[in-house]
Scaffold this active site. Structure first.
Site, PDB file in Angstrom:
ATOM      1  N   GLU A  21      -4.241   0.862  45.743  1.00 41.14           N
ATOM      2  CA  GLU A  21      -4.083   0.948  44.179  1.00 41.14           C
ATOM      3  C   GLU A  21      -3.976  -0.412  43.899  1.00 41.14           C
ATOM      4  OE1 GLU A  21      -3.401   1.411  40.471  1.00 41.14           O
ATOM      5  OE2 GLU A  21      -1.469   0.994  41.474  1.00 41.14           O
ATOM      6  N   HIS A  22      -4.522  -0.836  42.669  1.00 35.71           N
ATOM      7  CA  HIS A  22      -4.436  -2.187  42.271  1.00 35.71           C
ATOM      8  C   HIS A  22      -3.407  -2.563  41.499  1.00 35.71           C
ATOM      9  CE1 HIS A  22      -6.292  -6.070  41.964  1.00 35.71           C
ATOM     10  NE2 HIS A  22      -7.390  -5.707  42.163  1.00 35.71           N
ATOM     11  N   SER A  23      -2.529  -1.474  40.550  1.00 33.25           N
ATOM     12  CA  SER A  23      -2.185  -2.330  39.538  1.00 33.25           C
ATOM     13  C   SER A  23      -0.688  -2.912  40.022  1.00 33.25           C
ATOM     14  CB  SER A  23      -1.572  -0.940  38.721  1.00 33.25           C
ATOM     15  OG  SER A  23      -0.768  -0.076  39.302  1.00 33.25           O
TER      16      SER A  23
END
EC number: 3.1.2.22
Length: 480
Positions: A466-468
């Site tokens: 997941e990037h955030s």
């Protein structure tokens, strides 16, 4: 959620009755002891990073030097120690010497704090120099050589992961004129002459009416925050996006292409989970070295904080990141079923062999998935507002199971299919490998977790990230 190890109460005619044996009380005692040890360790590490590049021994050296000067009838404090002694309570004549030692200790602490602050400011000014970026390859100017020598002097020795955080320079705020000029340069190739003239007119109107006030707000935030960009970037680029995380945001990482340490799926999973949790242990103790460009220029380490125990929680308007201090289990998915696998015993982290045995029990378990369980994780791949609405219903009817997933250190998916590079058709096999890591079947990854460890049936590994919470270099460093 299918627990691997559970605490089972006994049922009586009067209701539920927990069996509190001596081993249960011992577990409670050890749990509290571990908690206090973690708190003390974090406090000590925070203290060490706060005083870096100095060390506690430097305070002892300073205090000893002041005491030696007093013994030689010298006063390096220029009378300040006597002033401090007068402010201390009078405990009687027999404690006069103790008051002198306390006054010297307080003066040494104040002087030590001032020296640390000076070192932080000096290092921050040095790290603001960017001339080294423009040096030609294989050559170095005299200013850059001088800069390197000064950075080496002021950087201290044996840094911890967050040692340089207080000394990093603030993100500079470009002038609004430069920002508008670069914006117009970037849109010129894609606009017609008429559209560009209209856009340039709007830009000039913005400079005349609104730019100065907004620029002042930005300057104010840059003085208050260590980085005026990062929180807005996290919120508006990631957390406010309502699109599916799968493909649009999450990314993947591959295993070695030509090396597979073991084709046994449970063994590879046990070794990988053990190695990742060892990395987390080193991370909590700040034993991971900070990244240094040219071995000198430190990069910000703030994003390392949320690698583990982190979940992106969907919301109606925007998501938020939920990060736990600790988690002693991983959530596992296999053939449509969710399992909660404990990763620690009272004596510490389980061995790779013990973890392998737990994963093998899951692989050998013939029980079917519960109703609505098999495709539940597909909701994490849905648009965020839809998943937020569904999550509220799920939390009311299966809150404990949801907490077991969202409160896990990370998510593990035991795939039933093999993956990896094949000699027969390398291009197609790599495409299939990438597709399996990026999307899987759409319902066998928990896309909200900080990362999902994917273990294929032939022992190949991969990550879905997941990037955030961080950029790719942070998770890439952990993966390597």
């Amino acid at each position: 959620m299918h627990p691997q190890v559970g605490f089972r109460p006994s049922l009586t005619s009067d209701g539920a009755e927990a069996d509190l044996s001596a081993s249960a009380l011992q577990d409670i005692y050890l749990s509290g002891l571990r908690s206090w040890k973690r708190h003390l360790s974090r406090f000590w590490n925070d203290f060490l990073t706060g005083v870096f590049p100095a060390s506690p021994l430097s305070w002892l050296f300073l205090f000893s030097a002041i005491q030696l000067a007093w013994f030689l009838q010298l006063d390096p404090s220029l009378g300040l120690t006597e002033k401090i002694k007068e402010l201390l309570p009078d405990w009687g004549g027999q404690h006069h010497r103790l008051r002198g030692v306390l006054a010297a200790a307080l003066f040494a602490s104040c002087l030590w704090g001032a020296l640390i602050f000076t070192l932080h400011v000096a290092l921050r000014l040095l790290l603001s120099y960017h001339g080294w970026l423009l040096e030609p390859h294989g050559a170095m100017s005299s200013p850059t050589k001088t800069w390197l020598a000064l950075v080496r002097i002021f950087s201290g020795r044996h840094p911890m992961l967050f040692s340089y955080q207080r000394s990093l320079p603030r993100q500079p705020v470009p002038s609004v004129q430069d920002t508008v000029r670069k914006y117009l340069e970037s849109v010129r190739p894609v606009l017609s002459d008429e559209d560009f003239d209209w856009t340039a007119g709007l830009a000039q109107e913005f400079l005349r009416l609104q730019a100065s006030l907004l620029q002042w707000y930005l300057q104010l935030k840059s003085w208050w925050a260590s980085n005026y960009v990062s929180d807005w970037w996290e919120e508006f680029v990631y957390l406010r996006s309502r699109n599916s995380l799968m493909v649009n945001s999450n990314y993947y990482m591959m295993d070695f292409l030509y090396v597979t340490p073991t084709p046994v799926q449970a063994a590879r999973a046990g070794n990988a989970v053990h190695a990742l949790l060892l990395y987390r242990h080193r991370l909590n103790r700040q034993e991971i070295l900070p990244t240094l460009l040219m071995g000198m220029r430190p990069l910000c380490s703030a994003q390392y904080e949320k690698i583990f125990n982190t979940t992106r929680v969907p919301g109606a308007q925007k998501d938020h990141l939920r990060h736990l201090r600790d988690s002693r289990h991983v959530a596992v998915f296999h053939r449509g079923r969710f399992f909660r696998v404990g990763t620690h015993s009272p004596s510490g982290l389980l061995s790779p062999r013990a973890l392998e045995q737990q994963f093998q029990r899951i692989l050998d378990d013939p029980s079917p998935a519960c109703p609505h369980e098999e495709h539940l994780a597909a909701l994490t791949a849905a648009p965020r507002d839809l998943w937020a609405q569904a999550r509220r219903s799920l939390k009311s009817c299966a809150g404990e199971a949801l907490e077991a997933v969202e409160g896990a250190a990370f998510f593990v998916s035991l795939d039933s299919e093999p993956a990896g590079l094949t000699r027969e058709d390398p291009a197609a096999s790599l495409d299939a490998y990438a597709h399996a890591l990026l999307a899987g079947r759409g319902h066998d990854r928990w896309y909200d977790k900080s990362f999902t460890l994917i273990v294929f049936s032939n022992g190949k590994l991969g990550l879905s990230v997941e990037h955030s919470w961080a950029d790719c270099p942070v998770s890439g460093h952990m993966w390597e």
